[in-house]
Design an enzyme around this catalytic site. Structure first.
Site, PDB file in Angstrom:
ATOM      1  N   THR A  36      43.315  44.858  49.702  1.00 37.99           N
ATOM      2  CA  THR A  36      41.990  44.241  49.691  1.00 37.99           C
ATOM      3  C   THR A  36      41.358  44.414  48.315  1.00 37.99           C
ATOM      4  O   THR A  36      41.571  45.433  47.638  1.00 37.99           O
ATOM      5  CB  THR A  36      41.052  44.853  50.742  1.00 37.99           C
ATOM      6  OG1 THR A  36      40.722  46.188  50.345  1.00 37.99           O
ATOM      7  CG2 THR A  36      41.679  44.864  52.114  1.00 37.99           C
ATOM      8  N   GLU A  37      40.554  43.410  47.930  1.00 34.58           N
ATOM      9  CA  GLU A  37      39.906  43.466  46.615  1.00 34.58           C
ATOM     10  C   GLU A  37      38.900  44.604  46.507  1.00 34.58           C
ATOM     11  O   GLU A  37      38.555  45.033  45.405  1.00 34.58           O
ATOM     12  CB  GLU A  37      39.181  42.157  46.300  1.00 34.58           C
ATOM     13  CG  GLU A  37      40.076  40.942  46.202  1.00 34.58           C
ATOM     14  CD  GLU A  37      39.952  40.046  47.427  1.00 34.58           C
ATOM     15  OE1 GLU A  37      39.514  38.903  47.275  1.00 34.58           O
ATOM     16  OE2 GLU A  37      40.282  40.534  48.537  1.00 34.58           O
ATOM     17  N   ASN A  38      38.379  45.055  47.656  1.00 37.17           N
ATOM     18  CA  ASN A  38      37.398  46.136  47.599  1.00 37.17           C
ATOM     19  C   ASN A  38      38.049  47.518  47.540  1.00 37.17           C
ATOM     20  O   ASN A  38      37.343  48.527  47.509  1.00 37.17           O
ATOM     21  CB  ASN A  38      36.416  46.055  48.775  1.00 37.17           C
ATOM     22  CG  ASN A  38      37.102  46.104  50.119  1.00 37.17           C
ATOM     23  OD1 ASN A  38      38.168  45.534  50.303  1.00 37.17           O
ATOM     24  ND2 ASN A  38      36.503  46.783  51.084  1.00 37.17           N
TER      25      ASN A  38
END
Length: 220
Positions: free
Chosen positions: A49-51
């Site tokens: 995930t990008e987060n």
């Protein structure tokens, strides 16, 4: 008109078949987040995930949500054994180095050449491009999940995108509630139709030239 829950899950279930053992995969916001729930448990997959998670799992059971653990869309998730956490800079470093085998994204339009427009409708307010521009350029395989037509019935698979592009010739596959397409050599190949639609239904609601395989399968 948006897609019903059952239809959204069918699209996600079909997309999950493209994920193979050992892959590192990113799931975008919207229908793509549902794919995590259809990846077979026996596969060794690392969801990114990008987060800042590598090793994300599917959705938690009701009542088991952790307010500090979410995907890039802000929805609660679980983690797999061996998962790691890091900042967004590291998350994007993984993307930009080309380490993702697959990214599954939503889109507003896709052209027959695989051009992707998925970040803005002119005149509408948006927070920004997000990670889509990096994901669509750097992942080894880009799969688009979306409605076949917009809320007015206009095709979202078109000859040329009218909306601002995210990336040119970035899509490898498109999966909608009606069909599964492959974008190859600047052309659009129809390989599967989704039950109960027919090849004619798909062609009549697609705004691009379609090459129909000799044996089009039906996905239930």
């Amino acid at each position: 008109m948006g897609l019903g829950i059952e239809t959204r899950h069918r699209i996600a279930r079909r997309a999950a078949l493209e994920i193979k053992d050992g892959m590192t995969v990113n799931l975008g916001i919207g229908i793509p987040t549902l794919v995590a729930d259809y990846i077979p448990k026996e596969l060794h997959i690392m969801l990114h995930t990008e987060n800042g998670i590598l090793g994300m799992g599917g959705s938690p059971a009701e009542g088991k949500e952790d307010g500090n653990l979410s995907n890039a869309g802000g929805y609660p998730v679980t983690i797999q054994p061996g998962a790691s956490y890091f900042d967004s800079a590291t998350a994007f470093g993984i993307i930009r180095k080309g380490l993702l085998d697959v990214t599954i994204l939503g889109a507003l339009e896709v052209s027959e050449k695989g051009d992707i427009a998925n970040w803005i409708v002119p005149g509408k307010r948006v927070p920004g491009m997000g990670g889509a521009i990096d994901l669509a350029q750097k992942a080894k395989k880009v799969i688009i999940l979306m409605n076949h037509t917009d809320k007015f019935g206009n095709p979202k698979i078109v000859k040329n995108c009218s909306l601002p592009l995210t990336v040119r010739e970035g899509a490898h596959m498109i999966i909608t509630e009606k069909a599964v397409f492959h974008c190859e050599y600047g052309q659009l190949f129809l390989r599967e139709v989704m039950n109960p639609y027919t090849v004619e239904d798909v062609i009549n609601t697609t705004g691009a030239a379609v090459i129909v395989d000799e044996k089009v399968s039906v996905f239930q």
